[in-house]
Design a protein around this motif. Structure first.
Motif, PDB file in Angstrom:
ATOM      1  N   THR A  69      -4.993  -8.030  -1.738  1.00 14.39           N
ATOM      2  CA  THR A  69      -3.634  -7.658  -1.354  1.00 14.39           C
ATOM      3  C   THR A  69      -3.654  -6.947  -0.017  1.00 14.39           C
ATOM      4  O   THR A  69      -4.359  -5.947   0.148  1.00 14.39           O
ATOM      5  N   ILE A  70      -2.881  -7.466   0.916  1.00 17.09           N
ATOM      6  CA  ILE A  70      -2.742  -6.818   2.213  1.00 17.09           C
ATOM      7  C   ILE A  70      -1.470  -5.978   2.196  1.00 17.09           C
ATOM      8  O   ILE A  70      -0.453  -6.376   1.625  1.00 17.09           O
ATOM      9  N   SER A  71      -1.547  -4.808   2.817  1.00 17.06           N
ATOM     10  CA  SER A  71      -0.380  -3.938   2.908  1.00 17.06           C
ATOM     11  C   SER A  71      -0.473  -3.143   4.193  1.00 17.06           C
ATOM     12  O   SER A  71      -1.517  -3.139   4.853  1.00 17.06           O
ATOM     13  N   ARG A  72       0.610  -2.476   4.525  1.00 17.80           N
ATOM     14  CA  ARG A  72       0.617  -1.673   5.744  1.00 17.80           C
ATOM     15  C   ARG A  72       1.485  -0.454   5.564  1.00 17.80           C
ATOM     16  O   ARG A  72       2.457  -0.473   4.805  1.00 17.80           O
ATOM     17  N   ASP A  73       1.117   0.593   6.283  1.00 16.02           N
ATOM     18  CA  ASP A  73       1.911   1.810   6.342  1.00 16.02           C
ATOM     19  C   ASP A  73       2.126   2.094   7.815  1.00 16.02           C
ATOM     20  O   ASP A  73       1.266   2.671   8.488  1.00 16.02           O
ATOM     21  N   ASN A  74       3.269   1.660   8.321  1.00 12.80           N
ATOM     22  CA  ASN A  74       3.519   1.806   9.759  1.00 12.80           C
ATOM     23  C   ASN A  74       3.624   3.269  10.177  1.00 12.80           C
ATOM     24  O   ASN A  74       3.313   3.618  11.314  1.00 12.80           O
ATOM     25  N   ALA A  75       4.045   4.117   9.273  1.00 20.34           N
ATOM     26  CA  ALA A  75       4.136   5.543   9.603  1.00 20.34           C
ATOM     27  C   ALA A  75       2.751   6.135   9.849  1.00 20.34           C
ATOM     28  O   ALA A  75       2.600   7.076  10.637  1.00 20.34           O
ATOM     29  N   LYS A  76       1.753   5.573   9.175  1.00 16.03           N
ATOM     30  CA  LYS A  76       0.373   6.031   9.349  1.00 16.03           C
ATOM     31  C   LYS A  76      -0.408   5.137  10.308  1.00 16.03           C
ATOM     32  O   LYS A  76      -1.608   5.368  10.518  1.00 16.03           O
ATOM     33  N   ASN A  77       0.253   4.120  10.836  1.00 19.81           N
ATOM     34  CA  ASN A  77      -0.414   3.189  11.760  1.00 19.81           C
ATOM     35  C   ASN A  77      -1.670   2.589  11.140  1.00 19.81           C
ATOM     36  O   ASN A  77      -2.717   2.450  11.800  1.00 19.81           O
ATOM     37  N   THR A  78      -1.566   2.213   9.883  1.00 27.63           N
ATOM     38  CA  THR A  78      -2.736   1.748   9.136  1.00 27.63           C
ATOM     39  C   THR A  78      -2.389   0.515   8.315  1.00 27.63           C
ATOM     40  O   THR A  78      -1.289   0.407   7.766  1.00 27.63           O
ATOM     41  N   VAL A  79      -3.354  -0.395   8.254  1.00 28.12           N
ATOM     42  CA  VAL A  79      -3.242  -1.592   7.438  1.00 28.12           C
ATOM     43  C   VAL A  79      -4.377  -1.567   6.416  1.00 28.12           C
ATOM     44  O   VAL A  79      -5.477  -1.093   6.714  1.00 28.12           O
ATOM     45  N   TYR A  80      -4.101  -2.098   5.238  1.00 25.76           N
ATOM     46  CA  TYR A  80      -5.082  -2.056   4.159  1.00 25.76           C
ATOM     47  C   TYR A  80      -5.360  -3.466   3.628  1.00 25.76           C
ATOM     48  O   TYR A  80      -4.515  -4.354   3.715  1.00 25.76           O
ATOM     49  N   LEU A  81      -6.531  -3.610   3.056  1.00 23.54           N
ATOM     50  CA  LEU A  81      -6.851  -4.818   2.304  1.00 23.54           C
ATOM     51  C   LEU A  81      -7.501  -4.378   1.003  1.00 23.54           C
ATOM     52  O   LEU A  81      -8.648  -3.914   0.999  1.00 23.54           O
ATOM     53  N   GLN A  82      -6.752  -4.482  -0.077  1.00 25.88           N
ATOM     54  CA  GLN A  82      -7.284  -4.183  -1.399  1.00 25.88           C
ATOM     55  C   GLN A  82      -7.957  -5.427  -1.942  1.00 25.88           C
ATOM     56  O   GLN A  82      -7.322  -6.479  -2.053  1.00 25.88           O
ATOM     57  N   MET A  83      -9.233  -5.307  -2.265  1.00 29.70           N
ATOM     58  CA  MET A  83     -10.008  -6.454  -2.718  1.00 29.70           C
ATOM     59  C   MET A  83     -10.492  -6.196  -4.142  1.00 29.70           C
ATOM     60  O   MET A  83     -11.279  -5.265  -4.374  1.00 29.70           O
ATOM     61  N   ASN A  84     -10.017  -6.991  -5.068  1.00 25.60           N
ATOM     62  CA  ASN A  84     -10.408  -6.873  -6.476  1.00 25.60           C
ATOM     63  C   ASN A  84     -11.163  -8.117  -6.911  1.00 25.60           C
ATOM     64  O   ASN A  84     -11.125  -9.155  -6.242  1.00 25.60           O
ATOM     65  N   SER A  85     -11.836  -8.001  -8.031  1.00 22.40           N
ATOM     66  CA  SER A  85     -12.586  -9.138  -8.598  1.00 22.40           C
ATOM     67  C   SER A  85     -13.471  -9.788  -7.548  1.00 22.40           C
ATOM     68  O   SER A  85     -13.484 -11.012  -7.389  1.00 22.40           O
ATOM     69  N   LEU A  86     -14.200  -8.974  -6.844  1.00 25.28           N
ATOM     70  CA  LEU A  86     -15.014  -9.481  -5.737  1.00 25.28           C
ATOM     71  C   LEU A  86     -16.107 -10.413  -6.232  1.00 25.28           C
ATOM     72  O   LEU A  86     -16.669 -10.236  -7.326  1.00 25.28           O
TER      73      LEU A  86
END
Length: 124
Positions: A69-86
């Motif tokens: 799952t990709i997500s972003r928090d523009n207030a924190k200027n950060t993007v995330y990639l949650q990786m499950n079931s690797l």
């Protein structure tokens, strides 16, 4: 100029999870479509996921759908990639990238700025 720094990579067993972060500086992240790409040894860089400027639209490569799952928090200027079931085949260097375009795109050549990458290793 946008500077991107990835973090959160590491060694994990198959079935485990990791959360990658990409912190941006230099310009407001909300001006960019953001993407995650990966490159395994001996292979070309491939698209993993991307998210629109507001976060309202996302795109994933088929092999990670339902697991990442990709997500972003523009207030924190950060993007995330949650990786499950690797899986072991997820092993690669992961890169975040910024695209100054408007629509979500999956081709690396469309992205203007790149981070240095973070290594993800999934053991079987």
């Amino acid at each position: 100029q946008v500077q991107l720094v990835e973090s959160g990579g590491g060694l994990v067993q198959a079935g485990g999870s990791l959360r990658l972060s990409c912190a941006a500086s230099g310009r407001t992240l909300s001006n960019y479509v953001m993407g995650w790409f990966r490159q395994a040894p001996g292979k070309e860089r491939e698209f993993v996921a991307a998210i629109s400027r507001t976060g309202g639209s996302t795109s994933y490569t088929d092999s990670v759908k339902g697991r990442f799952t990709i997500s972003r928090d523009n207030a924190k200027n950060t993007v995330y990639l949650q990786m499950n079931s690797l899986k072991p085949e997820d092993t690669a260097d992961y890169y975040c990238a910024a695209d100054g375009g408007v629509v979500v795109r999956t081709t690396p050549a469309n992205y203007d700025y790149w981070g240095q990458g973070t290594q993800v290793t999934v053991s079987s």
